[in-house]
Design an enzyme around this catalytic site. Structure first.
Site, PDB file in Angstrom:
ATOM      1  N   SER A  60      31.561 -41.919  17.428  1.00 47.65           N
ATOM      2  CA  SER A  60      32.366 -43.095  17.756  1.00 47.65           C
ATOM      3  C   SER A  60      31.569 -44.393  17.698  1.00 47.65           C
ATOM      4  O   SER A  60      32.141 -45.465  17.493  1.00 47.65           O
ATOM      5  CB  SER A  60      32.997 -42.947  19.141  1.00 47.65           C
ATOM      6  OG  SER A  60      32.003 -42.861  20.141  1.00 47.65           O
ATOM      7  N   ASP A  61      30.251 -44.313  17.886  1.00 47.18           N
ATOM      8  CA  ASP A  61      29.456 -45.547  17.905  1.00 47.18           C
ATOM      9  C   ASP A  61      29.393 -46.232  16.543  1.00 47.18           C
ATOM     10  O   ASP A  61      29.699 -47.428  16.435  1.00 47.18           O
ATOM     11  CB  ASP A  61      28.056 -45.259  18.432  1.00 47.18           C
ATOM     12  CG  ASP A  61      28.043 -45.028  19.932  1.00 47.18           C
ATOM     13  OD1 ASP A  61      28.795 -45.714  20.637  1.00 47.18           O
ATOM     14  OD2 ASP A  61      27.291 -44.160  20.389  1.00 47.18           O
ATOM     15  N   PRO A  62      28.980 -45.548  15.465  1.00 47.09           N
ATOM     16  CA  PRO A  62      29.003 -46.231  14.167  1.00 47.09           C
ATOM     17  C   PRO A  62      30.400 -46.614  13.716  1.00 47.09           C
ATOM     18  O   PRO A  62      30.587 -47.634  13.052  1.00 47.09           O
ATOM     19  CB  PRO A  62      28.353 -45.216  13.216  1.00 47.09           C
ATOM     20  CG  PRO A  62      28.413 -43.904  13.917  1.00 47.09           C
ATOM     21  CD  PRO A  62      28.362 -44.201  15.374  1.00 47.09           C
TER      22      PRO A  62
END
Length: 306
Positions: free
Chosen positions: A162-164
């Site tokens: 989910s971060d990138p």
């Protein structure tokens, strides 16, 4: 000399950990001058871990540390912001406002400022005060609920996916705001929810529940309406091959490639719908074919018909 598209744009980056810094890294790559502002009392978590993650998401930026719990630190932060076009943070709900660095306060010192405030569950709504990092965001959005083997428990993706993803969406949000500013001279406030971004990647599951009330469970490698569509065992220890057949033409060529065994002409596999309905049996038969060949052999046989 090549001029990068965001040269002349200045960004004050209060974000930490991954999603926010990834987005400002992209802006820096595009030519923006990004200054990462960290707390002198509580440095970025990735920096404290001492691994390569911090430089990976923060290269091409300037940096400084401030004690923003003290009035002098806040004044220095405001001096920096006066000369910036964009301010981004991903702190918990209310942090920037309590520091005196919320959107309304920043508009007073720079009326056309673009402020992006990201949080795991957003800055509005009933769960706005909950702190959320990548794994929680993915679970909250429903992603983990459909990840894993059929009949098994929910699983994460093995990495902070989910971060990138959110880093890309944050970048697009800031680029759109900069475009709007260029056309109108107006700044704006962008309230950003990481969970909403992840939920947007699950349109089929959400629509199926909304329309039919069906709650998806872990689905393995299922692609709705496609079969065979899985990873199949090959000759050797823990050797596998991925096969995906999605159209009638691909099914016909797949049957030719594997020598047209009798099950290729079975009525239960006669069309895409019936193949999907009987996918467990089809997976078993395909696996019995692949298991006697190396993954390289299977790949070459199938690609020859591609």
């Amino acid at each position: 000399m090549v001029v990068k598209p965001l040269e002349g744009i200045r960004v004050a980056d209060f974000s930490w950990v991954a999603a926010g810094p990834i987005s400002t890294k992209y802006l820096a790559i595009l030519g923006a001058e990004v200054i990462k502002i960290e707390s002198s009392r509580r440095p970025d978590t990735l920096r404290r871990l001492g691994n390569t993650a911090h430089p990976t998401v923060n290269y091409s930026k300037r940096g400084c540390t401030l004690n923003i719990t003290e009035p002098k630190g806040i004044d220095l932060a405001k001096d920096i912001i006066k000369k910036r076009d964009v301010v981004i943070d991903n702190f918990a709900y209310g942090v920037m406002d309590r520091l005196g660095l919320g959107y309304e306060a920043l508009r007073e010192i720079k009326p056309d400022i673009i402020v992006v405030s990201a949080a795991g569950l957003g800055k509005t709504g009933p769960h706005k005060e909950h702190v959320a990092f990548g794994m929680l965001v993915e679970s909250y959005s429903g992603l983990h609920g459909i990840t894993g083997y059929e009949g098994g428990p929910p699983r994460d993706l093995g990495s902070p996916w989910s971060d990138p993803l959110n880093g890309c969406y944050l970048t697009l949000a800031m680029l759109a705001a900069l475009k709007h500013h260029k056309c109108t001279g107006e700044g704006q406030y962008i309230e950003f929810s990481m969970a909403e971004v992840v939920s947007a990647q699950l349109p089929e599951a959400i629509l199926d529940y909304t329309v039919h009330g069906n709650v998806w469970e872990p689905r393995g490698n299922i692609e709705e309406g496609a079969s065979p569509h899985n990873c199949y065992p090959c000759l050797g220890e823990d050797k596998w091959v991925a096969i995906a057949v999605t159209t009638e033409d691909e099914w016909s060529r797949f049957c030719v490639a594997i020598g047209n065994p009798e099950w290729c002409h079975d009525e239960q596999f006669a069309d895409r719908y019936r193949r999907f309905q009987h996918r467990q049996e089809l997976d078993r038969l395909v696996g019995e074919w692949t298991v006697h060949r190396t993954s390289q052999e299977v790949m070459e046989i199938l690609q020859a018909e591609n």
